[in-house]
Scaffold this motif. Sequence first.
Motif, PDB file in Angstrom:
ATOM      1  N   GLU A 258     -27.680 -50.630 -30.815  1.00 55.89           N
ATOM      2  CA  GLU A 258     -26.600 -51.459 -31.108  1.00 55.89           C
ATOM      3  C   GLU A 258     -25.162 -50.946 -30.774  1.00 55.89           C
ATOM      4  O   GLU A 258     -24.344 -51.569 -30.227  1.00 55.89           O
ATOM      5  CB  GLU A 258     -26.644 -52.111 -32.815  1.00 55.89           C
ATOM      6  CG  GLU A 258     -27.673 -52.686 -32.954  1.00 55.89           C
ATOM      7  CD  GLU A 258     -27.817 -53.206 -34.678  1.00 55.89           C
ATOM      8  OE1 GLU A 258     -27.298 -52.201 -35.373  1.00 55.89           O
ATOM      9  OE2 GLU A 258     -28.514 -54.134 -34.862  1.00 55.89           O
ATOM     10  N   LEU A 262     -22.694 -52.732 -27.986  1.00 54.28           N
ATOM     11  CA  LEU A 262     -21.379 -52.905 -28.469  1.00 54.28           C
ATOM     12  C   LEU A 262     -20.465 -52.358 -27.326  1.00 54.28           C
ATOM     13  O   LEU A 262     -19.470 -52.830 -26.796  1.00 54.28           O
ATOM     14  CB  LEU A 262     -21.128 -52.474 -29.919  1.00 54.28           C
ATOM     15  CG  LEU A 262     -19.750 -52.907 -30.216  1.00 54.28           C
ATOM     16  CD1 LEU A 262     -19.458 -54.369 -30.404  1.00 54.28           C
ATOM     17  CD2 LEU A 262     -19.652 -52.383 -31.681  1.00 54.28           C
ATOM     18  N   CYS A 263     -20.846 -51.060 -26.795  1.00 53.74           N
ATOM     19  CA  CYS A 263     -20.052 -50.389 -26.028  1.00 53.74           C
ATOM     20  C   CYS A 263     -20.092 -50.978 -24.861  1.00 53.74           C
ATOM     21  O   CYS A 263     -18.918 -51.094 -23.978  1.00 53.74           O
ATOM     22  CB  CYS A 263     -20.337 -48.883 -25.817  1.00 53.74           C
ATOM     23  SG  CYS A 263     -19.464 -48.137 -24.675  1.00 53.74           S
ATOM     24  N   ASN A 265     -20.639 -54.148 -23.928  1.00 55.95           N
ATOM     25  CA  ASN A 265     -20.005 -55.597 -24.004  1.00 55.95           C
ATOM     26  C   ASN A 265     -18.566 -55.444 -24.179  1.00 55.95           C
ATOM     27  O   ASN A 265     -17.595 -56.222 -23.335  1.00 55.95           O
ATOM     28  CB  ASN A 265     -20.314 -56.175 -25.502  1.00 55.95           C
ATOM     29  CG  ASN A 265     -19.839 -57.559 -25.488  1.00 55.95           C
ATOM     30  OD1 ASN A 265     -19.929 -58.348 -24.688  1.00 55.95           O
ATOM     31  ND2 ASN A 265     -19.217 -57.745 -26.797  1.00 55.95           N
ATOM     32  N   SER A 266     -17.934 -54.359 -24.808  1.00 59.91           N
ATOM     33  CA  SER A 266     -16.662 -53.972 -24.596  1.00 59.91           C
ATOM     34  C   SER A 266     -16.082 -53.654 -23.158  1.00 59.91           C
ATOM     35  O   SER A 266     -15.019 -54.208 -22.741  1.00 59.91           O
ATOM     36  CB  SER A 266     -16.038 -52.897 -25.429  1.00 59.91           C
ATOM     37  OG  SER A 266     -16.573 -52.973 -26.900  1.00 59.91           O
TER      38      SER A 266
END
Length: 338
Positions: A258, A262-263, A265-266
């Motif tokens: 996760e 998340l990284c 996606n950023s």
Amino acid sequence: MACVPTSASPAHTRRGSEKAHSSAEIAAYLAKYIDAFFSWLAEVELQYRTLFSIKAALEKTDRADSRDPFVDLATFASQQFLSATQPLLGLLSDASGIANLQTLVSAHTQTLSRSDIGFALSFLAESLRERAFASVVQGIEGAVSDACKTIGALSAGSSWERLAVATRPLLELPGEPSAELARDPSKFLDQYRISPVGLLQYPLLADLLHVFRNCLHALRILVLAADGESSDLGANEVLVLLSMSSVVFESELVRVAEALALCANSLLKAKVDDRSRVLKDACTAFVFGLVRNVAEIFEEVTTICDSVLDADTRFGGNGESSASLYSEAIYECVLPYL
């Protein structure tokens, strides 16, 4: 009559200024004390049974509250024994020492003829089960938390060398990972394999693999010890330990996945193209390096268990173990970034 063993604590509990003993030393001390106490208890039981006809005496009396004096003695001695050993049990962290103590307690449980005087053994067995699980998962949560913090800081411009070294050879897989196989974890992970040596190009993931391997080594020791017992209790204990460990390992691997997702996606939102290949390689190394290696080792441990348990004893009684790290949930969130 034999004298009750009274030496109840190693030297470091009496001289606080001295260096604390290691878990292995405490386990060795407890093994001697536990063996001495229950050997004494068995000897006293034999003396009572030989010298006094307690059962016959109780049958002749009309008192409803008549008690077996040996039970009173055993209860008092066991209470004193537990008060001395309980603080030491919480200091155990070495899997080998815990496994030896479990074997010793199991042996005394089988030889002690009277269950009404063996409550101390039940307490010890439960405490050792808790310490066994703790010895397997110790360090994982902290290591994963640190890794997730490091990954989370990457999008803010922190050094990427911890995730993937700049001089690493680019991952050249034979083809794109098949998304169609994603729902069959064993086949999906079998497509590629990044060895522990190859994972060294990804220091953060290599460090996590080292922590997981240490935990799995502790699990292997405990499984071998429990499977060496002939009792159903030993089989049940190892199955529960495997199941609980698999839940913890899976949840911690999901946390890493996760954080990577998340990284990634950023970075996509920020359109940081120069880092996209780094993260793609890192996600690939996570799935086919960290996850696959951990899953393989865990599978080897469960095979040890399956080799000695019959089909009816295993999880669900269907001949298959439900404790497995071949789980789609572990890598599901990073699939779009492979």
